[in-house]
Design an enzyme around this catalytic site. Structure first.
Site, PDB file in Angstrom:
ATOM      1  N   ASN A  57      28.343-113.951 -41.771  1.00 25.18           N
ATOM      2  CA  ASN A  57      28.550-112.499 -41.813  1.00 25.18           C
ATOM      3  C   ASN A  57      29.880-112.119 -41.167  1.00 25.18           C
ATOM      4  O   ASN A  57      30.444-112.900 -40.406  1.00 25.18           O
ATOM      5  CB  ASN A  57      27.406-111.785 -41.082  1.00 25.18           C
ATOM      6  CG  ASN A  57      26.066-111.991 -41.767  1.00 25.18           C
ATOM      7  OD1 ASN A  57      25.946-111.852 -42.974  1.00 25.18           O
ATOM      8  ND2 ASN A  57      25.053-112.329 -40.976  1.00 25.18           N
ATOM      9  N   ASP A  77      30.548-110.282 -38.743  1.00 23.07           N
ATOM     10  CA  ASP A  77      30.543-110.243 -37.275  1.00 23.07           C
ATOM     11  C   ASP A  77      30.328-111.620 -36.657  1.00 23.07           C
ATOM     12  O   ASP A  77      30.089-111.734 -35.453  1.00 23.07           O
ATOM     13  CB  ASP A  77      29.470-109.259 -36.782  1.00 23.07           C
ATOM     14  CG  ASP A  77      28.067-109.685 -37.173  1.00 23.07           C
ATOM     15  OD1 ASP A  77      27.910-110.740 -37.844  1.00 23.07           O
ATOM     16  OD2 ASP A  77      27.112-108.972 -36.809  1.00 23.07           O
ATOM     17  N   ASN A  84      18.724-112.171 -38.931  1.00 14.73           N
ATOM     18  CA  ASN A  84      20.058-112.279 -38.350  1.00 14.73           C
ATOM     19  C   ASN A  84      20.037-112.816 -36.922  1.00 14.73           C
ATOM     20  O   ASN A  84      19.207-112.404 -36.099  1.00 14.73           O
ATOM     21  CB  ASN A  84      20.707-110.890 -38.383  1.00 14.73           C
ATOM     22  CG  ASN A  84      22.166-110.956 -38.023  1.00 14.73           C
ATOM     23  OD1 ASN A  84      22.514-110.811 -36.860  1.00 14.73           O
ATOM     24  ND2 ASN A  84      23.011-111.187 -38.996  1.00 14.73           N
TER      25      ASN A  84
END
Ligand SMILES: *[C@@H]1O[C@H](CO)[C@@H](O)[C@H](O)[C@H]1NC(C)=O
Length: 137
Positions: A61, A63, A74
């Site tokens: 992802n 981030d 996540n």
């Protein structure tokens, strides 16, 4: 001899992932107490997030986090990528990718309680309007 034993272990490890389809997933989710009125949403979410595979790991992802398992949980907030079980679900991400979906089920119920289905981008994008037919399951 040693080589044969090692090959055996590799095969066992490979088999610890499970590939569901629509109806085998419905059956599994029912066994883990997912509510019937949410069933089509969960099936759609799992199909879009992981392709029904328990060992799925998403792309990196933006981030720097990763998503894990059937429900693509996540690791920024919910599970630990390294070290002992922790974060919000008090679990390792590896435990969310095994063929036993118990830990993943408990974790996503927690996520759902906080965010609803809106916690999953794939649900928002693909499942709000169009839900799969599971009437034959
Ligand atoms: C997290 O899980 C471990 C067992 O894996 C348990 O011993 C510990 O008490 C749990 N921590 C929290 C905060 O729930």
């Amino acid at each position: 001899m040693t080589r044969i034993v090692l090959l055996g272990l590799v095969l066992v490890a490979a088999c610890s992932a499970r590939q569901f389809d629509k109806c085998s997933l419905v059956k599994e989710l029912r066994q883990h107490g997912f509510p019937e009125p949410q069933m089509r949403d969960w099936v759609c979410l799992v199909e879009k997030e992981s392709g029904f595979r328990t060992d799925a790991v998403g792309r990196l992802n933006g981030d720097g986090s990763w998503d894990h398992g059937l429900f693509q949980v996540n690791d920024r907030y919910w599970c630990t990528r390294d070290g002992p079980p922790g974060l919000e679900c008090n679990v390792t991400c590896a435990a969310l990718r095994t063929d036993d979906i118990g830990a993943a089920a408990a974790c996503v119920k927690k996520i759902f309680a906080r965010h609803g289905f809106g916690g999953w981008t794939a649900w928002t994008k693909h499942c709000q309007g169009a839900k799969p037919d599971i009437s034959m399951c």
